[in-house]
Structure formats: C-alpha cells, structure tokens
Design an enzyme around this catalytic site. Structure first.
Site, PDB file in Angstrom:
ATOM      1  N   SER A  27      94.036  45.871 -67.326  1.00  0.00           N
ATOM      2  CA  SER A  27      93.552  44.718 -66.145  1.00  0.00           C
ATOM      3  C   SER A  27      92.199  45.045 -65.397  1.00  0.00           C
ATOM      4  O   SER A  27      91.548  44.028 -64.931  1.00  0.00           O
ATOM      5  CB  SER A  27      94.597  44.704 -65.086  1.00  0.00           C
ATOM      6  OG  SER A  27      94.549  45.818 -64.296  1.00  0.00           O
ATOM      7  N   SER A  69      95.096  50.385 -67.603  1.00  0.00           N
ATOM      8  CA  SER A  69      94.431  49.434 -66.935  1.00  0.00           C
ATOM      9  C   SER A  69      93.006  50.144 -66.579  1.00  0.00           C
ATOM     10  O   SER A  69      91.945  49.184 -66.535  1.00  0.00           O
ATOM     11  CB  SER A  69      94.859  48.670 -65.776  1.00  0.00           C
ATOM     12  OG  SER A  69      95.591  47.735 -66.240  1.00  0.00           O
ATOM     13  N   LYS A 117      87.420  46.924 -58.305  1.00  0.00           N
ATOM     14  CA  LYS A 117      88.502  45.827 -58.792  1.00  0.00           C
ATOM     15  C   LYS A 117      89.080  45.076 -57.611  1.00  0.00           C
ATOM     16  O   LYS A 117      89.366  45.567 -56.418  1.00  0.00           O
ATOM     17  CB  LYS A 117      89.722  46.862 -59.449  1.00  0.00           C
ATOM     18  CG  LYS A 117      90.679  45.779 -60.255  1.00  0.00           C
ATOM     19  CD  LYS A 117      91.681  46.723 -60.971  1.00  0.00           C
ATOM     20  CE  LYS A 117      92.842  46.087 -61.795  1.00  0.00           C
ATOM     21  NZ  LYS A 117      93.580  47.111 -62.517  1.00  0.00           N
TER      22      LYS A 117
HETATM   23  N1  GLN Z   1      98.232  46.532 -69.439  1.00  0.00           N
HETATM   24  C1  GLN Z   1      99.306  46.946 -68.833  1.00  0.00           C
HETATM   25  C2  GLN Z   1     100.304  45.608 -68.465  1.00  0.00           C
HETATM   26  O1  GLN Z   1     100.152  44.642 -68.654  1.00  0.00           O
HETATM   27  C3  GLN Z   1      98.823  47.780 -67.827  1.00  0.00           C
HETATM   28  C4  GLN Z   1      98.401  47.299 -66.674  1.00  0.00           C
HETATM   29  C5  GLN Z   1      97.750  48.240 -65.664  1.00  0.00           C
HETATM   30  O2  GLN Z   1      97.929  49.510 -65.990  1.00  0.00           O
HETATM   31  N2  GLN Z   1      97.764  47.666 -64.357  1.00  0.00           N
HETATM   32  O3  GLN Z   1     101.090  46.104 -67.425  1.00  0.00           O
END
Ligand code: GLN
Length: 477
Positions: free
Chosen positions: A156, A180, A81
């Site tokens: 994400s 994420s 990532k």
């Molecule tokens: N989708 C969640 C957010 O928008 C989690 C994001 C993550 O785990 N980095 O914050």
C-alpha cells in the site's frame, strides 16, 4: 543553485556529505525535489499534498548545518505515507472518510524525524487505510510506477515508492502490515525495510492491524534504510508494544552466515518463471559472497496468507470502528444516529475497505470467533515457532519479495484473491513479528520496459542489524 544536483544518483549518505561540505544547501536540495514534483507528480500521482512549509523547514536545516548541530538526516527531503500524523497537517489514509481531518499531534516517527532535522516534503498516496497491493484502492486514484507508467508501483505504500523511484523525494517512510513497504520497494527498484515488530513506535500511525503494523523506510540503498531505522527505533512510552532492540549477537560477518532457502515455499503455483530465475541468480550471488546456502523446510509458513486474512480484518474492523462520522472527518446526516453511522461509513469507505470490515466483523462474531479467529491465532503461534526453530540453524531466510514484477493498472482489481497473492512472501514476517528487508535484485523485461525485482531477506526476531549487513554485501555485487 550553487551546483546542479544530480538527484538520480543521490543517496542520504551522499547528500549529507554534500551538505556538510557546502556543495549545496538544504534549500537548494529541497528546491530540486520541489521542481521534480512540479514536473512529474501529475503523471505519477505519488504525492497527495506537498506541505506549504518545505522551504522554511529547509532554511531551518541550513541554520543547523551552519551551527554544527546537524545529524545524518538534517536537510534530507523525506516523503511520508498518508497515514502518519504530522501536527496541523491533513492526513487521510487515502480515504474519503477522513476528508478535511487534520492531525492534532505529531506521531512519534515524526517527532524523531523533526528532531533529526529532516525536511518533510508532504504526504504520499496509498491504498485506502493500507488495504491493498497497488494503490488502486486509494480514493484519489492510483499512483504510477516510474519504470512503466502503465503499471502500478505496488502498495500500500505505493505513492512513497513512486516518489523515491521517480526522484520526487530522497527517501520515504511507509508502513508495513503484510508487505506494504517491501512489495512497493521491490516493484520500484528500492530498498524496503519491515523491522522487528515494536522496534519503531506506532504512536500516531493510523492503525490497520495493530499486532502486525510497523513503520519502515523506503530508500535507494540499504545504508540509507539503516540511517532512517536508527533514527526512528526505540521504546516509546506512548506505545506499550514498542521495544528496545537488544544489542546484536556480534555474528555479523557475511561470509560466516548460513542462508536458508525454503524450497517448498517456492514451488507454489503463480510464481513467475523470471522471478524464480532471478531468485536463483541471487542465491548464487550470496554463495559467491561466502555464505553457506542450505535448503530448509517451512511447512506451516505458506499458510500465513490465510492466517493474515483472518487476523488483519479482525483487527482492522476494530480499529476502523472509530470512524463513525462523529469524531473525525466526514459526516453524513441521516434521520437518527444509526443512520448517520450507516450513511457516513457507506459513503466514506471504498469497496475494499467495506469488504474487509464485513469480513473482520464476521470472524469476530459469536459462533464464528472460535472457528476462524481463535484458529488463526493458533496457527500464528505455530508459524512463529516454525521460524524460531529454523533460525536455530540459519541466520537469514531468503525468498523473492514478490511472485511477479509490477502488474498493469487494472489487471487485478476485479480479482481480490489474485491481488492478495502478491503478498504471499511478505506476510509471514508480519505474522511472526520478525524483521525482513527487500533489496533490489535485478530486472526483467516486459513489453520493452525494464521492471525491477527484489530479494527478501528475513531474520530472527530482533536481528535487524544482521539484515543490513547481508543486504549491503548483496547490493554491492
Ligand atoms: N497488501 C496487503 C494487504 O492488502 C498488505 C498491506 C499492508 O501491508 N498494509 O493487506
């Protein structure tokens, strides 16, 4: 190439066995993935960059295999990532504000992967600074879901999941602050692990919410996730919050386990009927494996999302204050220093980042700190205690990983609250610092396409190994 390699059915374990037997070399394997990247990345937008030295890394791996010093991960092509630092390589967290920035050191995750001899393929697309559930907040456009390219792969770590599901990488390492790793894994038919907080060092990850962040693998099987976890875990002097997981309790037989189903959590609005039906079928499978299934009550846990949207922006606004146009990446000139800051941050950050930065600064400001931040911290403690209590009577808690299957590109971008709801089941594990894994649980059909779903297994603090045992049994039925 010695033999054509079927990347679609390959796992880390199988690839390792082939490499050891000499059926193909690490270079052959890397070539296979590079060809797929060449053929499919334009459409999937999974990789932002493929590293220039992939073949050199593969040749080094082949030398190690010949020398008999290979590990389980030597020669395995892995995607990272775009918030994990690799010395000398660009890293952007999919944000314009880090334009041109190159990492000056290896993250601990990368130190360990390199020591194991993996082939790092490149960096994958993500929501900007990991804020999002779809990769649509990336400054470089959304990634696509290989099961239906009109849909998002989740987020994400969406580029990572898209890469593995599309056979552009054999596995990936992402980060999980509120879901994420697990949510994109679920949307792409993969395994995603959010291990116990602190079990993998955060040194060299671009921080989002420091009390919530954790790196974790996205793989095709639970066994593969365990292989990567075992390589990455451990206390690190460079991360004072990192821990050494204690030896396991020894109670690892799946048929002796008690599984808790939090019924109140499943009765909320907005959960897709097919997701619920799939979940019920998954619980039946666990029953067939010999697990005892009991209903449990978690009255405070559904407030996790509200708590998350106070704590995460508060920590985020603190962490992202370092991006001021002076130290890293983008710099915009104004009339004076304050204008430099304002121009750089306004132009460098996207809309969702700015929304959350304002929210975070607000909940931490004097007068509101007690009303929001302190209250959220108290509820967080209640949630942790609620989980600890329940884990006295159950070994594992199960939920669907997501309330819906993968949604369409653009479907939720105008409605941040409905986007935030995508994390309703995943956020609690981050709030409580406990381990959770998403394991593929079947498919639903939408518009003639098969879309994957996932089952989430949550364990007590430090009980990551237990999740691997249940996960492996579950994926086998
Ligand atoms: N989708 C969640 C957010 O928008 C989690 C994001 C993550 O785990 N980095 O914050």
């Amino acid at each position: 190439m010695t033999v054509p390699i079927d990347l679609t059915t390959l796992t880390i374990k199988k690839a390792h066995d082939h490499l050891m037997r000499g059926d193909f070399s690490a270079l052959d394997l890397a070539e296979g993935y590079l060809q797929n990247i060449e053929a499919k990345n334009k459409e999937l937008n999974a990789f932002l960059e493929v590293y220039a030295n992939v073949r050199e890394q593969a040749k080094e791996a082949d030398k190690r295999i010949k020398a008999g010093t290979a590990t389980l991960l030597t020669g395995i092509p892995i995607a990272l990532k775009d918030n994990i630092l690799v010395k000398g390589e660009q890293v952007s967290a999919s944000s314009r504000i880090l334009e041109g920035y190159r990492a000056s050191y290896d993250s601990t995750v990368v130190v360990k992967l390199k020591a194991a001899g993996v082939v790092l393929l490149g960096r994958t697309n993500m929501d900007e600074f990991a804020m999002g559930s779809s990769t649509e907040t990336s400054a470089f456009g959304p990634s696509k879901n290989p099961f239906d390219t009109s849909r998002i792969p989740g987020g994400s770590s969406g580029g990572s999941a898209s890469a593995v599901a599309g056979d552009l990488a054999l596995a990936a390492v992402g980060t999980d602050t509120g879901g994420s790793v697990r949510q994109p894994a679920s949307f792409c038919g993969l395994v995603g692990l959010k291990n116990t907080y602190g079990s993998i060092s955060r040194n060299g990850l671009i921080a989002m919410g420091s009390s919530l962040d954790i790196a974790g693998p996205i793989t095709k099987t639970v066994e593969d996730a365990e292989i990567i976890f075992n390589c990455l875990k451990g206390k690190d002097v460079l991360d004072s919050t990192s821990i050494e997981l204690k030896a396991e309790s020894g109670k690892l037989k799946v048929k002796e386990m008690t599984i808790g189903v939090p019924r109140n959590f499943l009765e909320m609005k907005g959960i897709d009927a097919d997701v619920l039906a799939n979940f019920d079928a998954s619980v039946e499978k666990l029953k067939a494996l010999g697990c005892k299934i009991i209903d449990i009550s978690l009255p405070t846990v559904p407030h996790s999302l509200a708590v998350y949207y106070i704590i995460m922006p508060a920590e985020l606004s603190t962490n992202l204050s370092r991006f001021d146009g002076v130290k890293f990446g983008l710099h915009k000139d104004g009339q004076n220093l304050l204008e430099d800051y304002l121009r750089t941050r306004t132009e460098g950050f996207g809309k969702e980042a700015r929304r959350r930065l304002l929210l975070g600064a607000y909940v931490l400001s004097s007068g509101y700190y007690d009303a929001y931040y302190r209250k959220a911290i108290s509820v967080r403690t209640m949630i942790e205690q609620e989980f600890s209590e329940v884990f006295k009577t159950v070994d594992v808690i199960v939920t669907p990983t997501t309330p819906t299957p993968a949604f369409k590109i653009g479907e939720k971008t105008q409605d941040p609250l409905s986007m935030y709801l995508a994390d309703i089941f995943t956020v609690p594990a981050n709030i409580a610092a406990i381990p959770a894994i998403s394991v593929p649980s079947g498919f639903v059909e939408r518009e003639g396409k098969r879309l994957p779903l996932g089952l989430q297994l949550m364990g007590a603090y430090g009980q990551d190994a237990l999740l691997f045992e249940v996960g492996k049994s579950f994926e086998g039925v």
